[in-house]
Design an enzyme around this catalytic site. Structure first.
Site, PDB file in Angstrom:
ATOM      1  N   GLY A  37      20.037 -62.163  25.216  1.00 45.96           N
ATOM      2  CA  GLY A  37      21.114 -62.698  26.047  1.00 45.96           C
ATOM      3  C   GLY A  37      21.929 -63.809  25.417  1.00 45.96           C
ATOM      4  N   SER A  38      21.953 -63.902  24.081  1.00 41.64           N
ATOM      5  CA  SER A  38      22.702 -65.020  23.480  1.00 41.64           C
ATOM      6  C   SER A  38      24.209 -64.843  23.679  1.00 41.64           C
ATOM      7  CB  SER A  38      22.354 -65.175  22.002  1.00 41.64           C
ATOM      8  OG  SER A  38      22.837 -64.104  21.242  1.00 41.64           O
ATOM      9  N   ASN A  39      24.702 -63.623  23.687  1.00 40.05           N
ATOM     10  CA  ASN A  39      26.139 -63.434  23.959  1.00 40.05           C
ATOM     11  C   ASN A  39      26.463 -63.754  25.416  1.00 40.05           C
ATOM     12  OD1 ASN A  39      27.801 -62.356  21.598  1.00 40.05           O
ATOM     13  ND2 ASN A  39      25.885 -61.187  21.451  1.00 40.05           N
TER      14      ASN A  39
ATOM     15  N   MET B 127      21.858 -51.634  25.523  1.00 39.97           N
ATOM     16  CA  MET B 127      21.517 -50.619  24.535  1.00 39.97           C
ATOM     17  C   MET B 127      21.516 -49.198  25.090  1.00 39.97           C
ATOM     18  SD  MET B 127      21.475 -52.146  21.835  1.00 39.97           S
ATOM     19  CE  MET B 127      21.415 -53.787  21.184  1.00 39.97           C
ATOM     20  N   ARG B 128      22.406 -48.937  26.029  1.00 34.85           N
ATOM     21  CA  ARG B 128      22.511 -47.579  26.559  1.00 34.85           C
ATOM     22  C   ARG B 128      23.968 -47.148  26.567  1.00 34.85           C
ATOM     23  NH1 ARG B 128      17.744 -45.851  29.176  1.00 34.85           N
ATOM     24  NH2 ARG B 128      16.231 -47.535  28.988  1.00 34.85           N
TER      25      ARG B 128
ATOM     26  N   ILE C 227      27.305 -45.668  27.914  1.00 33.68           N
ATOM     27  CA  ILE C 227      27.946 -45.643  29.237  1.00 33.68           C
ATOM     28  C   ILE C 227      28.575 -44.263  29.432  1.00 33.68           C
ATOM     29  CG2 ILE C 227      29.797 -46.682  30.615  1.00 33.68           C
ATOM     30  CD1 ILE C 227      27.390 -48.572  30.095  1.00 33.68           C
TER      31      ILE C 227
ATOM     32  N   ASN D 221      32.712 -54.178  25.201  1.00 36.18           N
ATOM     33  CA  ASN D 221      31.449 -54.205  24.462  1.00 36.18           C
ATOM     34  C   ASN D 221      31.619 -55.044  23.216  1.00 36.18           C
ATOM     35  OD1 ASN D 221      28.772 -53.353  23.712  1.00 36.18           O
ATOM     36  ND2 ASN D 221      29.700 -51.944  22.232  1.00 36.18           N
TER      37      ASN D 221
ATOM     38  N   HIS E 210      30.114 -55.304  19.312  1.00 37.33           N
ATOM     39  CA  HIS E 210      29.368 -54.508  18.345  1.00 37.33           C
ATOM     40  C   HIS E 210      29.200 -55.312  17.062  1.00 37.33           C
ATOM     41  CE1 HIS E 210      27.701 -50.920  16.606  1.00 37.33           C
ATOM     42  NE2 HIS E 210      28.400 -51.200  15.513  1.00 37.33           N
TER      43      HIS E 210
END
Ligand code: GAR
Length: 210
Positions: free
Chosen positions: A17-19, A97-98, A100, A114, A116
């Site tokens: 969760g750092s972002n 990590m899924r 959409i 997102n 990346h």
């Protein structure tokens, strides 16, 4: 979207969760005209849940269902319902990590972003910093993009380069990439909230008000 109001963000994450922290702290400090309305994770013990709770933000684990790389139909419907109930304006993927799929893309058209950990279109998919090291590139980076039907293929909003050092390990390179992510993601969201971002095919550009 206009710059007068506070945008409601729904953050999806699977990891530490750092972002999310960078974005939530930018909101709390008034550097973004936004608030985190809801955090959802597909991993019951993900750090992002603790980071959200520490900040007094609403956060929940929603089971992803039976697949490894995407939400199953029932789970995706539950995610959409939760995001809609929280009246989010923008869905922010922060290490989610899924893949959409169509139902969520339809529910939030051009409203899912997102981050990346590479300069797309290089190294899409998982563990892009390892892909970059294995390929031997000297420069990699970070991309913030809108989410479309492909894997890491949507229109690009912002990119920043990150050098690869000769003695980098996967861990040292990912750490350098993450420091850049924490600056770039809030900056890219600010571009979206400014309301002058035009999307023309694959290209995005700012069109300042006359
Ligand atoms: C980030 O490096 C993000 O770019 C990456 O996962 C990490 C999450 O870290 N996302 C992907 O690889 C998506 N394909 P965080 O939980 O500390 O924000």
């Amino acid at each position: 979207m206009n710059a007068e109001r506070r945008f409601r963000l729904g953050v999806l994450g699977s990891g530490k969760g750092s972002n999310f922290v960078a974005i939530a702290d930018a909101c709390a400090a008034g550097r973004l005209p936004a608030e985190v309305a809801l955090v959802i994770t597909d991993v019951p013990d993900a750090g992002i849940l603790d980071r959200a709770c520490e900040r007094g933000l609403r956060a929940e684990y929603l089971p992803p269902g039976k697949f490894r790389s995407k939400l199953d139909e029932e789970a995706e419907a539950a995610y959409i319902a939760a995001l809609q109930a929280a009246q989010v304006d923008l869905v922010v993927l922060a290490g989610f990590m899924r893949i959409i799929k169509a139902p969520m893309l339809r529910a939030f058209p051009l409203k899912i972003v997102n981050i990346h950990p590479a300069l797309l279109p290089s190294f899409p998919g998982l563990e892009s910093w390892k892909q970059a090291l294995e390929y031997g590139v000297k420069v990699t980076g970070v991309t913030v993009h809108l989410v479309d039907h492909g894997i890491d293929t949507g229109p690009i909003i912002a990119q920043a380069a990150v050098p690869v050092e000769d003695d980098d390990t996967p861990e040292s390179l990912h750490a350098r990439i993450q420091r850049v992510e924490h600056e770039l993601y809030p900056a890219a969201l600010a571009r979206i909230f400014a309301g002058d971002l035009k999307i023309e095919g694959r290209r995005t550009r700012r069109v300042p008000a006359a």
